[in-house]
Design an enzyme around this catalytic site. Structure first.
Site, PDB file in Angstrom:
ATOM      1  CE  LYS A  12      52.087 169.638   8.857  1.00  0.00           C
ATOM      2  NZ  LYS A  12      52.340 170.209   7.519  1.00  0.00           N
ATOM      3  NE  ARG A  69      46.092 169.143  -1.029  1.00  0.00           N
ATOM      4  CZ  ARG A  69      47.144 169.628  -1.688  1.00  0.00           C
ATOM      5  NH1 ARG A  69      47.390 169.249  -2.919  1.00  0.00           N
ATOM      6  NH2 ARG A  69      47.941 170.496  -1.110  1.00  0.00           N
TER       7      ARG A  69
END
Ligand code: BES
Ligand code: MG
Ligand code: ZN
Length: 490
Positions: free
Chosen positions: A272, A347
């Protein structure tokens, strides 16, 4: 602090402060309020006039009552339009009362609010939630707290005598909400996969539940390549948490709650960047926190439903062992995934957790995940996205969320968008195009649930609040523990 219902009329109640709810533009004092105003030498009417109190939802005004009265202060709280009255109005009015009572250092408080939908039990619950959750302060990390909490010793809910059972249930639910808040608020050097597993074990021993913690080797045996791919770079061992609540008799249904448990999300090698909010990524276990919070509440409430609480807990880190962008992982249902972005890690962990949940043979699966920034762009900070394969289950969750005052919005499971997840080399990629990012995330998860009715909640927005709102204070909210509890109980 003690909370109890009483049938003492508001005219006869005595204590530090009495809070009275008034509807918008219906401020003419009638009935017992005329008498109360007389008893207080006109102070109630003066308060309304001098503060130009209009009764709009959540507004509040308070003043001192002359000496010699049986109450020291009188508060008026706005309820908005009578036709819009619902449990959340009452919960929010109570939050305003609780904040004011704290500021005024009130010790004994009387609350007089209307009963919603002829349901005194749910009304008492909403008021008790409003008090307990608003007044919760988390001073665990302060050496010298500025906010030492409220001085409240006793709260009486007027007109709600005999609601002890509802108030007790509320305490159990609030316990779960507060646990979830404290887990989310605690930083990643405190709440780790190891500590989450310990928390699950504590809940199990407190509430007489069973817990199974699968270690890395156990997960390897089960073929959980997607979860373990994410866990690879961390110095901390991954923990696959499976906590089970079984009622004494035969359960009338069997469900699973699955929470994303990333105790920190750096993004992995797709790290990030600046301005990405990396410093807030301790909250990426908000799903696991709500799962454990719900477990703590349900373990005390003891409904006749079997509930499996599941979280594949790890961190998404970088190291020489980190998964590379482009790696292909095989999940426990045999499907292969080309990891085109290591930051879409939630996920991957959920894939194996969902496969595990379905193997338990449950009637329904609900997953909760701080899954995508895209969901926050779509629905903002207050509303969770909901995707589902079963309308009945989605309707149940919608109803549960409404009485909890936790907002959900159903989003489309647009199959066509799965085209964007096609991989030339594996069964699927883990991310699609930027557009519709929360929908493709839901479609990805759907590949790991075969036939069990399933709902996915993307809670990336509402797990955290930037400022106080209703019974949420700034910071971790404990979303959506109350919805989950309502859903399991109904
Ligand atoms: N944990 C984040 C999602 C998130 C964002 C949670 C903001 C809370 C607040 C998730 O793992 C993530 O990084 N998602 C990516 C997906 C993208 C790479 C397809 C995102 O949303 O940017
Ligand atoms: Mg990520
Ligand atoms: Zn994440």
């Amino acid at each position: 602090m003690e909370i109890r219902g009483t049938d003492t009329p508001r005219l006869d109640w005595s204590g530090d402060a009495l809070a009275v709810g008034l509807f918008e533009n219906a401020l003419e004092l009638t009935g017992d309020l005329t008498q109360l105003n007389e008893k207080l030498a006109g102070t109630l009417q003066e308060l309304i006039d001098e503060t130009e109190f209009k009764g709009s939802a959540g507004s509040i005004a308070v003043t001192r009552v002359g000496a010699g009265s049986s109450i020291r202060k009188i508060m008026v709280v706005g309820l908005g339009k009578p036709e819009a009255l619902n449990l959340d109005t009452v919960r929010r009015a109570t939050a305003a009362i609780a904040r004011s009572a704290k500021q005024q250092k009130i010790k004994t408080l009387g609350i007089s609010l209307p009963v919603v939908q002829d349901d005194p039990a749910r009304t008492a619950q909403a008021i008790a939630e409003g008090i307990i959750l608003t007044l919760h302060v988390d001073n665990r990390f302060k050496s010298e707290p500025e906010d030492k909490g409220a001085k409240l010793e006793q709260v009486e809910l007027l007109g709600l005598g005999g609601q002890e059972a509802a108030i007790n249930r509320t305490k159990m639910i609030a316990d779960g909400v507060i646990l979830a808040r404290e887990l989310v608020a605690a930083p990643a050097n405190t709440v780790t996969p190891v500590s989450l597993a310990q928390t699950a074990q504590e809940i199990a021993s407190q509430c007489g539940m069973t817990v199974e913690i699968l270690e890395q080797e156990d997960c390897e045996k089960l073929g959980m390549g997607a979860f373990l791919g994410v866990a690879k770079a961390s110095e901390l061992p991954p923990k696959f948490i499976h906590l089970t609540y079984k009622p004494e008799g035969t359960p009338h249904r069997k469900v699973a709650i699955v929470g994303k448990g990333l105790t920190f999300d750096s993004g992995g090698l797709n790290i990030k960047g600046a301005g990405s909010g990396i410093e807030t990524m301790k909250m990426d276990m908000g799903g696991a926190a709500a799962t454990l919070g719900a477990a703590k509440a349900i373990g005390q409430l003891k409904p006749d439903v079997e509930v499996h609480f599941i979280s594949a807990a790890t961190e998404n880190m970088i190291s020489g062992r980190a998964m590379h962008p482009g790696d292909i992982l095989t999940a426990s249902n045999g499907k292969t995934i080309e990891v085109n972005n290591t930051d879409a890690e939630g996920r991957l962990t959920l894939a194996d957790a969902l496969v595990f949940a379905e193997k338990l043979g449950v009637d329904a699966i609900v997953d909760l995940a701080t899954l995508t920034g895209a969901c926050v762009i779509a629905l903002g900070n207050d509303i969770a996205g909901m995707w589902g394969t079963d309308d009945t289950l989605a309707t149940q969750l919608k109803a549960a969320s409404e009485s909890a005052g936790e907002k959900l919005w159903q989003m489309p499971m647009e199959e066509k968008y799965f085209e964007g997840m096609k991989s030339p080399i594996a069964d699927m990629k883990n991310t699609g195009p930027r557009a519709g990012g929360s929908i493709t995330a839901a479609l990805f998860l759907k590949q790991f649930v075969k036939e069990t009715p399933w709902v996915h909640l993307d809670i990336a927005g509402p797990v955290w609040a930037d400022k106080e709102d209703g019974c949420n204070n700034a910071g971790a909210t404990g979303f959506p523990v109350r919805t989950l509890v309502n859903w399991v109980l109904n």
